[in-house]
Structure formats: C-alpha cells, structure tokens
Write an enzyme that holds these catalytic residues in place. Structure first.
Site, PDB file in Angstrom:
ATOM      1  N   PRO A  72       0.838  -1.207   0.000  1.00  0.00           N
ATOM      2  CA  PRO A  72       0.000   0.000   0.000  1.00  0.00           C
ATOM      3  C   PRO A  72       0.869   1.252   0.000  1.00  0.00           C
ATOM      4  O   PRO A  72       1.890   1.310   0.684  1.00  0.00           O
ATOM      5  CB  PRO A  72      -0.795  -0.130   1.301  1.00  0.00           C
ATOM      6  CG  PRO A  72       0.060  -1.000   2.191  1.00  0.00           C
ATOM      7  CD  PRO A  72       0.752  -1.950   1.272  1.00  0.00           C
ATOM      8  N   GLN A 100      -5.277  -1.743   3.335  1.00  0.00           N
ATOM      9  CA  GLN A 100      -4.505  -1.275   4.490  1.00  0.00           C
ATOM     10  C   GLN A 100      -5.299  -0.192   5.205  1.00  0.00           C
ATOM     11  O   GLN A 100      -5.847   0.721   4.583  1.00  0.00           O
ATOM     12  CB  GLN A 100      -3.149  -0.731   4.026  1.00  0.00           C
ATOM     13  CG  GLN A 100      -2.350  -0.030   5.106  1.00  0.00           C
ATOM     14  CD  GLN A 100      -2.559   1.486   5.075  1.00  0.00           C
ATOM     15  OE1 GLN A 100      -2.866   2.063   4.034  1.00  0.00           O
ATOM     16  NE2 GLN A 100      -2.400   2.121   6.210  1.00  0.00           N
ATOM     17  N   SER A 138       8.490  -4.335   8.791  1.00  0.00           N
ATOM     18  CA  SER A 138       8.598  -3.108   8.007  1.00  0.00           C
ATOM     19  C   SER A 138       8.922  -1.933   8.901  1.00  0.00           C
ATOM     20  O   SER A 138       8.456  -1.863  10.042  1.00  0.00           O
ATOM     21  CB  SER A 138       7.263  -2.845   7.281  1.00  0.00           C
ATOM     22  OG  SER A 138       7.215  -1.547   6.734  1.00  0.00           O
ATOM     23  N   HIS A 152       8.228   1.057   7.546  1.00  0.00           N
ATOM     24  CA  HIS A 152       7.459   2.006   6.737  1.00  0.00           C
ATOM     25  C   HIS A 152       8.316   2.580   5.611  1.00  0.00           C
ATOM     26  O   HIS A 152       8.152   3.729   5.203  1.00  0.00           O
ATOM     27  CB  HIS A 152       6.916   3.142   7.619  1.00  0.00           C
ATOM     28  CG  HIS A 152       5.545   3.617   7.223  1.00  0.00           C
ATOM     29  ND1 HIS A 152       4.403   3.108   7.761  1.00  0.00           N
ATOM     30  CD2 HIS A 152       5.144   4.565   6.339  1.00  0.00           C
ATOM     31  CE1 HIS A 152       3.354   3.724   7.243  1.00  0.00           C
ATOM     32  NE2 HIS A 152       3.775   4.612   6.363  1.00  0.00           N
ATOM     33  N   ASP A 204       8.589  -6.096   4.002  1.00  0.00           N
ATOM     34  CA  ASP A 204       8.416  -4.868   3.234  1.00  0.00           C
ATOM     35  C   ASP A 204       9.537  -3.902   3.643  1.00  0.00           C
ATOM     36  O   ASP A 204       9.913  -3.876   4.805  1.00  0.00           O
ATOM     37  CB  ASP A 204       7.038  -4.263   3.578  1.00  0.00           C
ATOM     38  CG  ASP A 204       6.888  -2.815   3.157  1.00  0.00           C
ATOM     39  OD1 ASP A 204       6.213  -2.571   2.158  1.00  0.00           O
ATOM     40  OD2 ASP A 204       7.427  -1.919   3.834  1.00  0.00           O
ATOM     41  N   ARG A 257      14.789  -3.923  -4.107  1.00  0.00           N
ATOM     42  CA  ARG A 257      15.051  -3.343  -5.430  1.00  0.00           C
ATOM     43  C   ARG A 257      15.507  -4.393  -6.436  1.00  0.00           C
ATOM     44  O   ARG A 257      15.584  -4.100  -7.623  1.00  0.00           O
ATOM     45  CB  ARG A 257      16.127  -2.250  -5.324  1.00  0.00           C
ATOM     46  CG  ARG A 257      15.800  -1.103  -4.396  1.00  0.00           C
ATOM     47  CD  ARG A 257      14.667  -0.246  -4.917  1.00  0.00           C
ATOM     48  NE  ARG A 257      14.383   0.847  -4.008  1.00  0.00           N
ATOM     49  CZ  ARG A 257      13.488   0.809  -3.028  1.00  0.00           C
ATOM     50  NH1 ARG A 257      12.767  -0.299  -2.832  1.00  0.00           N
ATOM     51  NH2 ARG A 257      13.282   1.850  -2.245  1.00  0.00           N
TER      52      ARG A 257
END
Length: 565
Positions: free
Chosen positions: A229, A284, A420, A422, A454, A458
C-alpha cells in the site's frame, strides 16, 4: 506559528497558544452559512492582523475562522502543517489536500468567527477527484513509450526515469523521501549486503516455479512479490490504484490498496476482476481515533471500533482476502521535507493540484476518519482479529520489527505480520528492516502466524534473501509508484516482470527450483548480531577460580603462621 523574520516555524505549545481561560464556556451553536454552526458569542469578524496576532491557533478557510488548538495532536497530517499556516488564510492549500465536505464533520465546532471582507483569499484551487489531476496542476509527466518501457532493465532504471519524467514534488519530495536524516532508508538498502548468498549446485533447475501460498494456504500466488500500500498513487498516474490492481492481477500476485486511495474499494475490486476474477486484494487501514471525548473533554479516546468493524465487514463483502492494520504511525513522524514543509505543500499543490481525494471507504458508510489514534493496544488487535475472522478474512499487522512484538501478535491470533519500518518514512534510525526478519520468523515457530517483508527491495536477490530468512511473501512500494509514473499499468507490469525475472535467475544459480526450496541455508549472515545475555557458566569460572586460588592462599598463610607459633 511562523515568524515572519524566520524561514523556519517557531513552535509553541498547546497550553501557550490556547489557555483554558480563552476557550469560553459550553458551546451553544447557532446555524451559520452553508449549514455550518457558529458557537454563540464567538462569531467575531477577524481582520488579517487579528487573525495573525491572536493567542490561539487560528486558521481561515473559505472565509470562516477556525480555532484548531485542540486539533493539533490529532490532525492526520501532523501538527506541523497546521502550525505552519496558523494566523493565515489557508483556503488554497486546504482545498488542494482535502475534499470539500471535510470541515462539515470535523470543523463546525471549531468555528470562532469569520474573516473580514477584503481579507478573504478568493483563489480556490481545483480538487483532485477520482484520482484525476486538478485543473490547476501545472506539471504533465512525460510517459515512456511502449518501446522505452520494454527497454527498462532494472528497478533503479525505472526510478531514474521516474525522477526525470515525474513531478519533482511528488517523486523526489514525497515518494523517495523518508523522515529526518533518512538513516532508516539508507539502512534498509545497506542491510541486504549483510546476507551473502550460499548457492547449491547440481540441482535440477531447468524449470523454476515462483508460485507460493500464503495465509495458511488460502491464497495462491504466481509470485511471492506483491505490491504494498502507498498513498497518493493518483499523483503518479490518473488511474492510480486501478492500474496497480490490474498489473498485480495480470502478474498473478497480490495488491494491497492504501487507506488514502483515490478510488473506492468497489472500483479497485472491479479493476482487478477485469483481468482475473477473484484476484487477491488487501486493504490497508490506519487505526482511527475515537470521536468520543475523554473524561477531560480533550485528548485521544483510543480506537474507533465502530469505524473499524464497518470497514472490515465492507471489504469482506467485496471478497478481499484480508485487511492490513498499520501500527507504526501513532504520529506522522518528523517529515521535515514534506508534511512539515510549507514550501513542499505549495509545490505539490502547484505541480499536481494537491493529493487525490481519499475515497477508499467512501461507499462503506463509515463517515470521516478524525485522525490516527496513538492509543491502539494489543487488546484492540485481538478484537480486530475476531471481527476479521468472523467476516471470513485475515488480519495482518504491519510495522513490526522485533521478536517480542511478533510473538505478541501471534498470541493475539493474527494471521501475519509485515516486518517493516514504513520504508524509512516513520521512525528514523532503525535497523534495516531485513535485519529483523529472522528473529521475527523464529518468534512465530509453532503458531499459524506468518511473516511477510516490506522495505527496501530493489532486486530479485533482495526478495530471495527475505524468503530465505523465512518471509512467506515480500512487498514493494516505491518501485510500484515509479512504474506508475513512467508508464501507468504497463510501467508497473514491467517492474514486476523485472523483479520476477531476476528472482528466477537467482533461484537457478542458487539451486532452488521452487519457492519452498529456498531456506535459511541459502544465506549467511556475515555480521551476526551480538546477543546480550546473562553470563553463562563458562563466563563465571574464571572469577570462581580466582576466588578459589585467593582463598587457598589465605588458608595456607594462616596454617604457616600457626606452625611458626
């Protein structure tokens, strides 16, 4: 409040700007213009100078003056944005960020008067509706051609093109930015190097199977790489979340819509189904603050459970597979270059027309969320899990970074946690999120709780490392937005294809023909953490031995003295 002599905001406390004596008695309201209410005895007409010099935190919007002193701590965009515009007419910036009925729900009780005629800002900025750019947006992204999209070779290439082609305030100032000094962003990327791959050879890797299952086998995916999200997708491309949902469905993977989506969940469900019927979706959610006042009449009353129950049941009816509860946003962090920067707010309003109107739950009947609660507790998590399970969907907790919290989440019965930070956009100075995966996976052994990952992926090898450490699925956020900027749905599809192709290559070279074959034996931690534990028996022996020798020497000395006597 901002000082005219200083480019930086000069902060003051709520107590300083809003003493109890200035608040008056009980609010008796009378009907005002446009259906709003104006507290009796407080319908003052403010000049621009009075608006700026008043001791309270006053902001004017559409000719009305609002006292936002009590709203500073609960404003979803953080107190910094309000304080930066305190004492001024914020009509333009307000309408670039909010829908027109926002103040109908949360602003009526804050009205303390009107702005004097002649001092009103008559320039109203167009809103973004349904993810489309507002009429005042000055920047038109230069999308890649189909040939150029095919020529994108890796995610960093896509990022470079997004920076070159997209609105600077959105791509560089919002998507790419983290918080404070951006240590967490740098740590997220640097931490992947810590884990070296351990390839196994002479295995049959003629065919590689990326398919996997999550949430106890209930959800089947063609790839473990999912779309995270991310708010504001409508600024990357007019289709926004619709394009993300279609690209994920085409790839056979999962898309999680953000609470701050520019399209309704009904529309996102339809977009995904237009590609693959029943394509897996998540929503989310942020824990909403309860609108009920505390006993003191101010402050945070905790989770709005009525709101959450309606939202969870709504997405369950739309056949979403679950909801993600983000728990690392009890405040909006110190985002100095974006949310707390009036210049950035002006730039994104100019280049993009602001942000898309939040429409995720517009058809759910929940009303407007009044802000994030800072008082969400483990008991709330257990309750949300019960509501979700009763509705037949999963509950996932996002923003966990420790074994302790993962263990608590599992004990509450949640279906999964997402390790995560964020994407480095909240608490600055954390470990790289990948460094926390192994301990969180170990904390759920013997439970049905799964671990997802999360923050910072890459490359396909990054996904491989997270899966090797125990993650059942991984999510990408920024790469999806970059793909949207450069080519809409096709750009997102190209991003997913690149990551999947890279993952296939790594799996072949590592000797793992399927996702379940990827284990912790395929990575080596080159910098194992030093665990602080109580001293073990071997650590005590040197001290004990030294004490024994000293005691024996003293005893011998005493014996010799006695013999001598």
């Amino acid at each position: 409040r901002r000082s005219r002599d200083n480019k930086y905001p000069r902060w003051h406390t709520q107590r300083e700007c809003c003493p109890a004596s200035s608040m008056g008695g009980p609010r008796e309201a009378t009907e005002g213009a446009a259906g709003a209410t104006v507290p009796r005895g407080r319908g003052k007409v403010f000049t621009e100078e009075e608006l700026e010099t008043d001791s309270r935190t006053l902001i004017a919007v559409d000719g009305k003056v609002y006292d936002v002193s009590d709203f500073l701590d609960s404003h979803p965009g953080g107190s910094g944005t309000l304080l930066a515009h305190a004492g001024s007419d914020a009509t333009n910036v307000f309408h670039s960020l909010h829908s027109p009925d926002t103040l109908d729900d949360v602003g009526a009780a804050m009205i303390v008067g009107e702005l004097a005629a002649g001092d009103k800002d008559g320039k109203r900025m167009s809103l973004i509706v349904d993810g489309q750019k507002g009429g005042t947006a000055s920047f038109t992204p230069r999308r890649c051609t189909q040939k150029e999209i095919s020529g994108l070779v890796n995610v960093e290439h896509i990022a470079t093109e997004a920076i070159r082609r997209g609105p600077p305030s959105f791509v560089t100032g919002y998507v790419n930015y983290g918080s404070e000094d951006e240590e967490s962003i740098r740590n997220n990327r640097a931490a992947f190097v810590r884990y070296a791959l351990r390839p196994r050879v002479l295995n049959d890797v003629g065919t590689i199977d990326l398919s996997t299952t999550i949430l106890g086998g209930r959800v089947q995916l063609k790839s473990p790489i999912c779309i995270a999200p991310f708010a504001g997708a409508g600024n990357a491309h007019p289709d926004g979340e619709l394009a993300l949902a279609r690209a994920a469905a085409a790839a056979g993977t999962l898309f999680s819509a953000a609470f701050y989506s520019g399209h309704t969940m009904d529309a996102i469900r339809a977009a995904a189904d237009s590609v693959t019927e029943g394509s897996p979706l998540l929503l989310q959610l942020y824990p909403p603050r309860n609108p009920i006042k505390t006993k003191s009449g101010r402050g945070d009353a905790g989770l709005d459970r009525a709101y959450m129950e309606i939202a969870i049941k709504y997405v369950a009816e739309l056949k979403f597979v679950g909801v993600i509860i983000t728990v690392d946003t009890v405040n909006n962090s110190n985002r100095e270059k974006s949310y707390k920067n009036p210049e950035w707010i002006r730039q994104i309003a100019d280049e993009c027309g602001g942000f898309p109107e939040t429409r995720a739950l517009k058809n759910a009947g929940v009303g407007r969320m009044l802000g994030h609660t800072a008082r969400i507790l483990w008991d709330d998590v257990r309750w949300m899990k019960d509501v979700a399970h009763a509705a037949g969907i999963a509950l996932i907790v996002k923003g966990v970074m420790t074994a302790e919290d993962t263990s608590r989440a599992a004990a509450m019965g949640v279906d999964a946690v997402i390790v995560s930070n964020h994407g480095g956009r909240q608490l600055d100075g954390t470990e790289g999120a990948i460094e926390c995966v192994a301990e969180c996976v170990d904390a759920v052994v013997g439970t049905h709780c799964e671990v997802f990952f999360d923050s910072g992926i890459r490359r396909g090898k990054d996904a491989f490392k997270a899966i090797a450490l125990g993650a059942k699925a991984v999510f990408v956020g920024r790469p999806a937005l970059w793909g949207l900027v450069v080519g809409g749905e096709e750009g997102v599809s190209r991003m997913l294809s690149i990551l999947n192709e890279e993952l296939v290559t790594v799996m072949q070279l590592a000797g793992t023909p399927s996702v379940p074959d990827i284990t912790r034996a395929h990575v080596r931690d080159t910098r194992p953490s030093v665990q602080r534990q109580p001293a073990s028996p071997p650590d005590v022996w040197p001290v004990a031995a030294a004490g024994f020798v000293a005691g024996a020497a003293m005893a011998a000395f005493v014996v010799l003295r006695l013999v001598a006597q």
